[in-house]
Design a protein around this motif. Structure first.
Motif, PDB file in Angstrom:
ATOM      1  N   ALA A  10       0.838  -1.209   0.000  1.00  0.00           N
ATOM      2  CA  ALA A  10       0.000   0.000   0.000  1.00  0.00           C
ATOM      3  C   ALA A  10       0.870   1.255   0.000  1.00  0.00           C
ATOM      4  CB  ALA A  10      -0.947  -0.007   1.198  1.00  0.00           C
ATOM      5  N   ASP A  11       1.928   1.265   0.785  1.00  0.00           N
ATOM      6  CA  ASP A  11       2.841   2.412   0.816  1.00  0.00           C
ATOM      7  C   ASP A  11       3.490   2.640  -0.546  1.00  0.00           C
ATOM      8  OD1 ASP A  11       2.289   2.885   3.490  1.00  0.00           O
ATOM      9  OD2 ASP A  11       4.124   1.908   4.226  1.00  0.00           O
ATOM     10  N   ALA A  12       3.936   1.558  -1.192  1.00  0.00           N
ATOM     11  CA  ALA A  12       4.576   1.681  -2.505  1.00  0.00           C
ATOM     12  C   ALA A  12       3.585   2.200  -3.550  1.00  0.00           C
ATOM     13  CB  ALA A  12       5.153   0.339  -2.938  1.00  0.00           C
ATOM     14  N   LEU A  13       2.341   1.757  -3.470  1.00  0.00           N
ATOM     15  CA  LEU A  13       1.319   2.261  -4.392  1.00  0.00           C
ATOM     16  C   LEU A  13       1.052   3.741  -4.144  1.00  0.00           C
ATOM     17  CD1 LEU A  13      -1.078  -0.795  -4.353  1.00  0.00           C
ATOM     18  CD2 LEU A  13       0.159   0.074  -6.354  1.00  0.00           C
ATOM     19  N   ARG A  14       1.006   4.147  -2.879  1.00  0.00           N
ATOM     20  CA  ARG A  14       0.787   5.555  -2.552  1.00  0.00           C
ATOM     21  C   ARG A  14       1.951   6.413  -3.068  1.00  0.00           C
ATOM     22  NH1 ARG A  14      -3.497   6.628   0.421  1.00  0.00           N
ATOM     23  NH2 ARG A  14      -2.722   8.592   1.241  1.00  0.00           N
ATOM     24  N   GLU A  15       3.168   5.874  -3.064  1.00  0.00           N
ATOM     25  CA  GLU A  15       4.315   6.594  -3.614  1.00  0.00           C
ATOM     26  C   GLU A  15       4.160   6.803  -5.116  1.00  0.00           C
ATOM     27  OE1 GLU A  15       7.797   4.414  -2.468  1.00  0.00           O
ATOM     28  OE2 GLU A  15       7.504   4.862  -0.341  1.00  0.00           O
ATOM     29  N   ARG A  16       3.392   5.940  -5.780  1.00  0.00           N
ATOM     30  CA  ARG A  16       3.119   6.082  -7.214  1.00  0.00           C
ATOM     31  C   ARG A  16       1.863   6.912  -7.478  1.00  0.00           C
ATOM     32  NH1 ARG A  16       4.306   0.315 -10.056  1.00  0.00           N
ATOM     33  NH2 ARG A  16       4.142   1.598 -11.913  1.00  0.00           N
ATOM     34  N   GLY A  17       1.255   7.446  -6.410  1.00  0.00           N
ATOM     35  CA  GLY A  17       0.078   8.286  -6.570  1.00  0.00           C
ATOM     36  C   GLY A  17      -1.227   7.518  -6.630  1.00  0.00           C
ATOM     37  N   ILE A  18      -1.212   6.249  -6.284  1.00  0.00           N
ATOM     38  CA  ILE A  18      -2.413   5.416  -6.288  1.00  0.00           C
ATOM     39  C   ILE A  18      -2.981   5.414  -4.874  1.00  0.00           C
ATOM     40  CG2 ILE A  18      -3.305   3.080  -6.645  1.00  0.00           C
ATOM     41  CD1 ILE A  18      -1.012   2.738  -8.713  1.00  0.00           C
ATOM     42  N   ASP A  19      -4.263   5.720  -4.750  1.00  0.00           N
ATOM     43  CA  ASP A  19      -4.920   5.845  -3.444  1.00  0.00           C
ATOM     44  C   ASP A  19      -5.163   4.458  -2.848  1.00  0.00           C
ATOM     45  OD1 ASP A  19      -6.146   6.850  -1.222  1.00  0.00           O
ATOM     46  OD2 ASP A  19      -7.923   7.596  -2.264  1.00  0.00           O
ATOM     47  N   ALA A  20      -4.118   3.879  -2.246  1.00  0.00           N
ATOM     48  CA  ALA A  20      -4.167   2.533  -1.677  1.00  0.00           C
ATOM     49  C   ALA A  20      -4.115   2.606  -0.158  1.00  0.00           C
ATOM     50  CB  ALA A  20      -3.001   1.708  -2.206  1.00  0.00           C
ATOM     51  N   HIS A  21      -4.746   1.625   0.478  1.00  0.00           N
ATOM     52  CA  HIS A  21      -4.825   1.572   1.935  1.00  0.00           C
ATOM     53  C   HIS A  21      -4.680   0.123   2.394  1.00  0.00           C
ATOM     54  CE1 HIS A  21      -6.566   5.634   1.750  1.00  0.00           C
ATOM     55  NE2 HIS A  21      -7.206   5.159   0.701  1.00  0.00           N
ATOM     56  N   LEU A  22      -4.201  -0.052   3.608  1.00  0.00           N
ATOM     57  CA  LEU A  22      -4.180  -1.374   4.228  1.00  0.00           C
ATOM     58  C   LEU A  22      -5.621  -1.762   4.519  1.00  0.00           C
ATOM     59  CD1 LEU A  22      -2.620  -3.736   5.593  1.00  0.00           C
ATOM     60  CD2 LEU A  22      -2.715  -2.395   7.694  1.00  0.00           C
ATOM     61  N   GLU A  23      -6.024  -2.935   4.080  1.00  0.00           N
ATOM     62  CA  GLU A  23      -7.383  -3.435   4.297  1.00  0.00           C
ATOM     63  C   GLU A  23      -7.338  -4.530   5.355  1.00  0.00           C
ATOM     64  OE1 GLU A  23     -11.533  -4.282   3.606  1.00  0.00           O
ATOM     65  OE2 GLU A  23     -10.282  -2.536   3.266  1.00  0.00           O
ATOM     66  N   THR A  24      -8.092  -4.359   6.417  1.00  0.00           N
ATOM     67  CA  THR A  24      -8.211  -5.371   7.452  1.00  0.00           C
ATOM     68  C   THR A  24      -9.598  -5.985   7.328  1.00  0.00           C
ATOM     69  OG1 THR A  24      -6.778  -4.064   8.880  1.00  0.00           O
ATOM     70  CG2 THR A  24      -8.051  -5.810   9.930  1.00  0.00           C
ATOM     71  N   ALA A  25      -9.640  -7.253   6.908  1.00  0.00           N
ATOM     72  CA  ALA A  25     -10.920  -7.901   6.637  1.00  0.00           C
ATOM     73  C   ALA A  25     -11.328  -8.875   7.740  1.00  0.00           C
ATOM     74  CB  ALA A  25     -10.854  -8.626   5.302  1.00  0.00           C
ATOM     75  N   GLY A  26     -10.560  -8.975   8.787  1.00  0.00           N
ATOM     76  CA  GLY A  26     -10.863  -9.885   9.878  1.00  0.00           C
ATOM     77  C   GLY A  26      -9.594 -10.154  10.663  1.00  0.00           C
ATOM     78  N   ILE A  27      -9.665 -11.140  11.523  1.00  0.00           N
ATOM     79  CA  ILE A  27      -8.488 -11.490  12.324  1.00  0.00           C
ATOM     80  C   ILE A  27      -7.458 -12.145  11.410  1.00  0.00           C
ATOM     81  CG2 ILE A  27      -7.643 -12.891  14.244  1.00  0.00           C
ATOM     82  CD1 ILE A  27     -10.455 -12.608  15.467  1.00  0.00           C
ATOM     83  N   ASP A  28      -6.295 -11.538  11.323  1.00  0.00           N
ATOM     84  CA  ASP A  28      -5.188 -12.010  10.482  1.00  0.00           C
ATOM     85  C   ASP A  28      -5.546 -12.129   9.006  1.00  0.00           C
ATOM     86  OD1 ASP A  28      -3.338 -12.086  12.522  1.00  0.00           O
ATOM     87  OD2 ASP A  28      -3.787 -14.157  13.065  1.00  0.00           O
ATOM     88  N   ILE A  29      -6.481 -11.308   8.537  1.00  0.00           N
ATOM     89  CA  ILE A  29      -6.820 -11.272   7.112  1.00  0.00           C
ATOM     90  C   ILE A  29      -6.574  -9.843   6.638  1.00  0.00           C
ATOM     91  CG2 ILE A  29      -8.598 -11.615   5.368  1.00  0.00           C
ATOM     92  CD1 ILE A  29      -9.980 -13.508   7.329  1.00  0.00           C
TER      93      ILE A  29
END
Length: 126
Positions: A10-29
């Protein structure tokens, strides 16, 4: 996808200008959420598989997907970033563009000063 790996992607995508975020979909997902036009979002990597594929959602409803990318189970982080950057989300069944669009201005990393605090101090220091 491992939490720290998803965060780095997500950080690398944000460095390229792409609006990316860490997605937490559950416990350890964990995965990567990319915000798209028209209120859509693409969720990468939280299907529980070792390969790379995405669901495209609009208000929580599935409106499209990117099928499994052949050979993606062996991708390193740079290849994952490139594959996500090259994704074409315009059709219900997405595809990969031959080359990634030019990078846009970088977006700031999420969390700022409190990044490790908000993540429960689980992130490995860089």
């Amino acid at each position: 996808m491992d939490e720290n790996r998803a965060r780095r992607v997500a950080d690398a995508l944000r460095e390229r200008g792409i609006d990316a975020h860490l997605e937490t979909a559950g416990i350890d997902i964990f995965g990567v959420r990319v915000v798209l036009s028209g209120g859509r979002e693409a969720i990468w990597g939280n299907e529980g598989t070792s390969s790379l594929e995405a669901e495209v959602l609009l208000d929580g409803d599935l409106v499209g997907f990117i099928p499994e990318i052949a050979g993606s189970e062996a991708f390193d982080e740079a290849q994952i970033v490139d594959a996500i950057a090259r994704a074409d989300y315009e059709e219900p069944i997405g595809r990969e563009l031959p080359e990634a669009p030019p990078p846009a201005p970088a977006l700031t990393r999420e969390g700022g000063l409190f990044r490790r605090f908000l993540g429960g101090f689980r992130e490995n220091p860089e």
